[in-house]
Design a protein around this motif. Sequence first.
Motif, PDB file in Angstrom:
ATOM      1  N   GLU A  11      41.212  33.274 -74.325  1.00  0.00           N
ATOM      2  CA  GLU A  11      41.986  32.326 -75.122  1.00  0.00           C
ATOM      3  C   GLU A  11      41.777  30.914 -74.584  1.00  0.00           C
ATOM      4  N   LYS A  33      55.311  35.479 -79.170  1.00  0.00           N
ATOM      5  CA  LYS A  33      55.849  34.435 -78.266  1.00  0.00           C
ATOM      6  C   LYS A  33      57.376  34.388 -78.408  1.00  0.00           C
ATOM      7  N   LEU A  84      43.696  38.329 -80.263  1.00  0.00           N
ATOM      8  CA  LEU A  84      45.087  38.174 -79.822  1.00  0.00           C
ATOM      9  C   LEU A  84      45.631  36.995 -80.630  1.00  0.00           C
ATOM     10  N   ILE A  85      46.589  37.293 -81.482  1.00  0.00           N
ATOM     11  CA  ILE A  85      46.966  36.358 -82.545  1.00  0.00           C
ATOM     12  C   ILE A  85      48.381  35.836 -82.313  1.00  0.00           C
ATOM     13  N   GLY A  86      48.553  34.522 -82.360  1.00  0.00           N
ATOM     14  CA  GLY A  86      49.882  33.928 -82.216  1.00  0.00           C
ATOM     15  C   GLY A  86      50.502  33.656 -83.577  1.00  0.00           C
ATOM     16  N   GLY A  87      50.385  32.408 -84.036  1.00  0.00           N
ATOM     17  CA  GLY A  87      51.046  31.970 -85.264  1.00  0.00           C
ATOM     18  C   GLY A  87      50.838  32.882 -86.459  1.00  0.00           C
ATOM     19  N   GLY A  91      43.169  32.216 -80.263  1.00  0.00           N
ATOM     20  CA  GLY A  91      43.195  30.764 -80.412  1.00  0.00           C
ATOM     21  C   GLY A  91      42.976  30.404 -81.865  1.00  0.00           C
ATOM     22  N   SER A  92      44.105  30.205 -82.585  1.00  0.00           N
ATOM     23  CA  SER A  92      44.068  29.794 -83.986  1.00  0.00           C
ATOM     24  C   SER A  92      43.282  30.745 -84.887  1.00  0.00           C
ATOM     25  N   VAL A  93      43.374  32.055 -84.579  1.00  0.00           N
ATOM     26  CA  VAL A  93      42.762  33.042 -85.486  1.00  0.00           C
ATOM     27  C   VAL A  93      43.677  33.208 -86.698  1.00  0.00           C
ATOM     28  N   ALA A 140      42.452  25.808 -77.995  1.00  0.00           N
ATOM     29  CA  ALA A 140      42.455  26.411 -79.343  1.00  0.00           C
ATOM     30  C   ALA A 140      43.785  27.084 -79.666  1.00  0.00           C
ATOM     31  N   ILE A 141      44.702  27.149 -78.703  1.00  0.00           N
ATOM     32  CA  ILE A 141      45.955  27.876 -78.926  1.00  0.00           C
ATOM     33  C   ILE A 141      46.957  27.007 -79.682  1.00  0.00           C
ATOM     34  N   GLY A 142      47.316  27.458 -80.866  1.00  0.00           N
ATOM     35  CA  GLY A 142      48.350  26.776 -81.640  1.00  0.00           C
ATOM     36  C   GLY A 142      47.936  25.403 -82.139  1.00  0.00           C
ATOM     37  N   ASN A 195      50.953  38.332 -80.829  1.00  0.00           N
ATOM     38  CA  ASN A 195      51.850  37.830 -79.781  1.00  0.00           C
ATOM     39  C   ASN A 195      52.873  36.912 -80.447  1.00  0.00           C
ATOM     40  N   HIS A 234      49.085  35.187 -69.773  1.00  0.00           N
ATOM     41  CA  HIS A 234      48.912  34.235 -70.875  1.00  0.00           C
ATOM     42  C   HIS A 234      48.971  32.811 -70.302  1.00  0.00           C
TER      43      HIS A 234
HETATM   44  O1  13P Z   1      48.155  32.221 -77.692  1.00  0.00           O
HETATM   45  C1  13P Z   1      47.760  32.881 -78.639  1.00  0.00           C
HETATM   46  C2  13P Z   1      47.965  34.338 -78.677  1.00  0.00           C
HETATM   47  O2  13P Z   1      48.373  34.826 -77.439  1.00  0.00           O
HETATM   48  C3  13P Z   1      47.092  32.257 -79.786  1.00  0.00           C
HETATM   49  O3  13P Z   1      48.041  31.568 -80.491  1.00  0.00           O
HETATM   50  P1  13P Z   1      47.657  30.961 -81.958  1.00  0.00           P
HETATM   51  O4  13P Z   1      47.037  32.093 -82.717  1.00  0.00           O
HETATM   52  O5  13P Z   1      48.967  30.505 -82.517  1.00  0.00           O
HETATM   53  O6  13P Z   1      46.684  29.854 -81.689  1.00  0.00           O
END
Ligand code: 13P
Length: 244
Positions: A161, A11, A225-228, A205-207, A165-167, A9, A89
């Motif tokens: 998520e 974002k 589901l991976i953000g950063g 969440g911070s994977v 833990a997100i970001g 993701n 989300h």
């Molecule tokens: O919100 C997220 C994916 O949708 C997770 O984000 P992070 O991997 O940056 O913590």
Amino acid sequence: MRKSIVAGNWKMNGSRSLVNEFFTLMDGVNKQAVEVVICPPACFISDFQGVDFALGGQTMSELDNGAHTGDISAEMLLELGCRYVIVGHSERREDHGETNDMVAAKAAKALAAGLTPIICVGESLQTREAGELESFIAAQLDALTATLSASQLAQAVIAYEPIWAIGTGKTASPEQAQQVHAFIRSHLAAFDSNAAASLPLLYGGSVNSANAQELFAQTDIDGGLIGGASLKVDEFRKVCQAAG
Ligand SMILES: O=C(CO)COP(=O)(O)O
């Protein structure tokens, strides 16, 4: 056997030059073992034409079309080549006031159009510390089962998520994540046991490449589901490899 899925993701990040870097993403990834999805900002989706992984939107409207400035429909995402769409989300819930019922309506619309919704659920730290984790997530799931049929639910993907833990760099431990995934599966089993058993459940969440393998090895975790970590092609490739 449930499908392993790793979805990135982006974002509100990325650029055309970052898109170009991702054309090599699948080098060394076992495509039979893991379904890889990139969900870029909508304006970049068509720049991914010809890639050998799946594409997804980051959100969509529950409506068909009309005077809804800034929104994007399921049909539009399909026309751009998407097979997936993230709905609900926590950032959409917070920034745009999306309720459990709205998220369920979006998931239903996505499924009716032929997109696979990746439906996000998860609690804040305050909710967890108040001991309300299970009732909070149950309410998020109950809105889905009130709207979707069992066969629709079986075609969806759910991502757990935890907001804390997100970001933040603060990942749920594999045990914490597994515990909530098992709860989600057992709660959904009361609605339909086949759908609950077959539905891919992703953790987000911070994977990153250092913790992915241990998380994905848990019984009820079918990917992430991976953000950063989805914004750097080498790092994201390693996360994909950890799932396959
Ligand atoms: O919100 C997220 C994916 O949708 C997770 O984000 P992070 O991997 O940056 O913590």
